[in-house]
Design an enzyme around this catalytic site. Structure first.
Site, PDB file in Angstrom:
ATOM      1  N   GLU A 167       0.795  -1.219   0.000  1.00  6.06           N
ATOM      2  CA  GLU A 167       0.000   0.000   0.000  1.00  6.06           C
ATOM      3  C   GLU A 167       0.835   1.281   0.000  1.00  6.06           C
ATOM      4  OE1 GLU A 167      -2.815  -0.432   3.213  1.00  6.06           O
ATOM      5  OE2 GLU A 167      -3.819  -2.096   2.243  1.00  6.06           O
ATOM      6  N   GLU A 351      -5.964  -8.064  -0.320  1.00  2.00           N
ATOM      7  CA  GLU A 351      -6.581  -7.823   0.995  1.00  2.00           C
ATOM      8  C   GLU A 351      -8.034  -7.456   0.790  1.00  2.00           C
ATOM      9  OE1 GLU A 351      -4.887  -4.939   3.705  1.00  2.00           O
ATOM     10  OE2 GLU A 351      -2.869  -5.717   3.348  1.00  2.00           O
TER      11      GLU A 351
HETATM   12  O1  IFM Z   1      -4.612  -3.434   8.921  1.00  2.00           O
HETATM   13  C1  IFM Z   1      -4.488  -2.827   7.678  1.00  2.00           C
HETATM   14  C2  IFM Z   1      -3.303  -3.404   6.932  1.00  2.00           C
HETATM   15  O2  IFM Z   1      -2.128  -3.198   7.640  1.00  2.00           O
HETATM   16  C3  IFM Z   1      -3.159  -2.769   5.580  1.00  2.00           C
HETATM   17  N1  IFM Z   1      -4.399  -2.751   4.850  1.00  2.00           N
HETATM   18  C4  IFM Z   1      -5.582  -2.312   5.535  1.00  2.00           C
HETATM   19  C5  IFM Z   1      -5.732  -3.050   6.843  1.00  2.00           C
HETATM   20  C6  IFM Z   1      -7.013  -2.592   7.564  1.00  2.00           C
HETATM   21  O3  IFM Z   1      -6.955  -1.237   7.857  1.00  2.00           O
END
Ligand code: IFM
Length: 440
Positions: A167, A351
């Site tokens: 990210e 994710e």
């Molecule tokens: O917990 C985070 C993760 O570290 C990165 N993506 C989003 C998740 C939820 O906020």
């Protein structure tokens, strides 16, 4: 669940994701200090000033955690490696204990038939590098490529896939413009530099890993759909700008070797000199592209300084994070990413999941709303696949309840409940539902 494994192609990968600082227990095993330790030690930054010192103590519980994954029928485990655990000073002498730890971890994944999907960096920058300017310093690209060589020199022979950075928007904008994450800056020049350097570091690490002979290398981008607050031209332009610096800047840099014009109007004067010369490194070809998706934002113009807009609350049902539930956004991003950026390149949802105020009662957690959320999002992804998007896998965030950064341990994203005092793991109803979907 409303889906089952046989609804997907045979080679489709289902996985669960975590990250090092959020679960490992940073105080164990000789890891160096990170900028998250100093950020959390500063009053007001993190709920109850909580840290990742102990977290889920995955450091000592990893073998059981992987058994849980195997029993649920997962094919892959997306984990991250802590730079400061491997190189406590960020550069120089490695911490053998840290390298040995990741070596054991990977062997244990393989023993449990889990494909190791590594992310090199998921946000805990070694403090000595933060002291040198961290992501604002162009040298970070070289430091990071060196780290990639050290860690992959040890475990690279057993990786299924690797992505350099989780990210990039969070590493740059959330942490240097909004100040919500370490190092907690609110500075446009720092932001412009971090946004460029994070991509330069990404490309440099890909080249370093190619140099080691590695394959199946990708990038992981978090995307948030931007909806204009109304039908006016100014609202549309505001949402397009949000989309520009949140989504298109990073995908554009990597897949088109260019940054969006509307973003450069604001960031241009603060960008590193001759930044265009770095696009060949940034755009080093990848083998796949990962999308992290959770929500959308409603964007309204305002009279403030650039970017001159703000988020306003939306009407849809929300998760514990106060994020609107908007599965259409995942469908739209999969379609748009393929059409405008990646073409035939394999895509993965790296994710997706929700925080929920889960309560353990009589040994059970009935997280039906998480099951519903996952059903809706998997269906949206399936729809995109039916329409030709080359989606090859889906990873749920997260395997375990864990350290949700500035929000501490309050927001529970896990398929498995963690009691942060006893460290006991209790599979939630969503875990059981996924187990049935993936194993039957
Ligand atoms: O917990 C985070 C993760 O570290 C990165 N993506 C989003 C998740 C939820 O906020």
């Amino acid at each position: 669940m409303d889906f089952k494994r046989s609804d997907f192609p045979k080679e489709f990968i289902f996985g669960a994701a975590t990250s090092s600082y959020q679960i490992e227990g940073h105080k164990f095993g000789g890891a160096g200090k990170t900028h998250w330790d100093s950020f959390a030690a500063t009053p007001g930054n993190v709920v109850r000033s909580e840290t990742g010192d102990l977290a889920c103590d995955h450091f000592h519980h990893y073998a059981n955690d992987y058994i849980l994954m195997k029993e649920a029928g997962f094919d892959a485990y997306r984990f991250s490696t802590s730079w400061a655990r491997v190189l406590p000073e960020g550069r120089g002498a490695p911490n053998q204990e840290g390298l040995d730890f990741y070596d054991r971890l990977v062997d244990s994944m393989l023993e449990n038939d889990l494909k190791p999907c590594a992310t090199l960096y998921h946000w805990e920058l070694p403090q000595p590098l933060a002291d040198l300017g961290g992501w604002r310093n162009r040298d970070i690209a070289k430091w990071f490529a060196d780290f990639a060589e050290v860690i992959m020199g040890r475990i690279g022979d057993r990786m299924y896939s690797v992505a350099p950075i989780n990210e990039p928007w969070c590493v740059a904008w959330l942490s240097h413009f909004l100040g919500h994450h370490a190092p907690g800056m609110r500075d446009i020049r720092a932001t412009a530099r971090a946004m460029h350097h994070v991509l330069l570091a990404h490309g440099s690490a890909i080249q370093a890993m190619r140099g080691l002979g590695m394959s199946n290398l990708g990038g992981v981008f978090n995307l948030e759909w931007a909806t204009p607050v109304d039908g006016s031209n100014v609202a549309r332009a505001a949402a397009e700008l949000y989309d520009g610096y949140y989504n298109r800047f990073f995908l554009g840099g990597v897949f088109k070797k260019a940054y969006p014009e509307n973003v450069l109007i604001g960031l241009g004067p603060h960008m590193p000199e001759n930044f265009e010369d770095d696009f060949d490194v940034i755009g080093t070809p990848l083998d796949w592209c990962g999308l992290n998706y959770y929500t959308r934002k409603i964007i309204a113009p305002n009279d403030g300084a650039w970017p001159s807009h703000e988020e306003v609350p939306g009407p849809l049902p929300k998760t514990q994070m106060d994020w609107e539930i908007y599965p259409e956004g995942l469908y739209k991003f999969l379609k748009r990413t393929q059409a405008e950026y990646t073409g035939d390149l394999p895509l993965l949802v790296t994710e997706n999941g929700m925080a929920n105020p889960d309560v353990l009662t009589d040994g059970r957690v009935n997280d039906e709303s998480r099951i519903e959320y996952l059903n809706q999002h998997v269906a949206a992804a399936k729809q995109a696949m039916t329409e030709g998007v080359p989606l090859q896998g889906y990873m749920f965030w997260s395997l375990l309840d864990n350290y949700e950064w500035a929000l501490g341990y309050e927001k529970r994203f896990g398929l498995v409940h963690v009691d942060f005092e006893t460290l006991e793991r209790t599979p939630k109803l969503s875990y059981e539902a996924l187990k049935i979907a993936l194993t039957s």
